[in-house]
Design a protein around this motif. Sequence first.
Motif: not given
Length: 233
Positions: A185-201
């Motif tokens: 699971v990899t974030v290609l384009r994110g918003v900030d660290r909190l939202l990116n971590d929640e999407a991965v979870r």
Amino acid sequence: MELKKSPKADLENKRSYFLEIGIIVALAACIAMFSWSQKERVIEVVEQAPVVVETEMMEVTIQEDKRPPAPMKTQAVAISEILNVVKNDAKIEPTVNILDLDVTQDLAVDVTKFGGTYTGEEEAEDDTPVVVAETMPTFMGGTVDDFAKWCGKHIVYPPAAQDNGSQGRVMVQFVVERDGSISHVTVLRGVDRLLNDEAVRVIKSAPKWTPGSNRGKPVRVYVNVPINFVLSD
């Protein structure tokens, strides 16, 4: 008897007269010399017409070399150098013809001579994930959009992100394995660290997919999913 000079014969009386004449002649000579040196000298320049020299071009002809070509050198080869001449009583070993071989016999080949051993197993399949498969993976019978909706229902909006007013779309990429599990699971384009971590979870917590396949065999497939984080008023 006393000598008496005649006043007319006295040259001293005409001295001043001769002096004036000499001065006048000297002045006239000086004036004439200055006048002669100050005359303008006019130099007349005569323009000459350009001289045109006409040259005649002569045509040069090259004669063709008509000499016969040089004879080629040939090397005589003796027949004895080509044929192996033997005596009549010599024995000649017959040449083996491939058509004379008995193909029914088992031929043993030592594969170690070729730098490896044969295990009898098929070649390993390519383990590199593909972007497009003949049958794309599905989530609970649905498409990627259905999976994005599932993620939206299971997202827990981080409180700190709510306080900061952070929202937007997070683009996540992952791999659906041959058994349907999710990996890489990899974030290609994110918003900030909190939202990116929640999407991965959320994606890692999803149930298994139905894997994709090529020619009826399961393959690893890349999947890109956008997850939207929107604050409600």
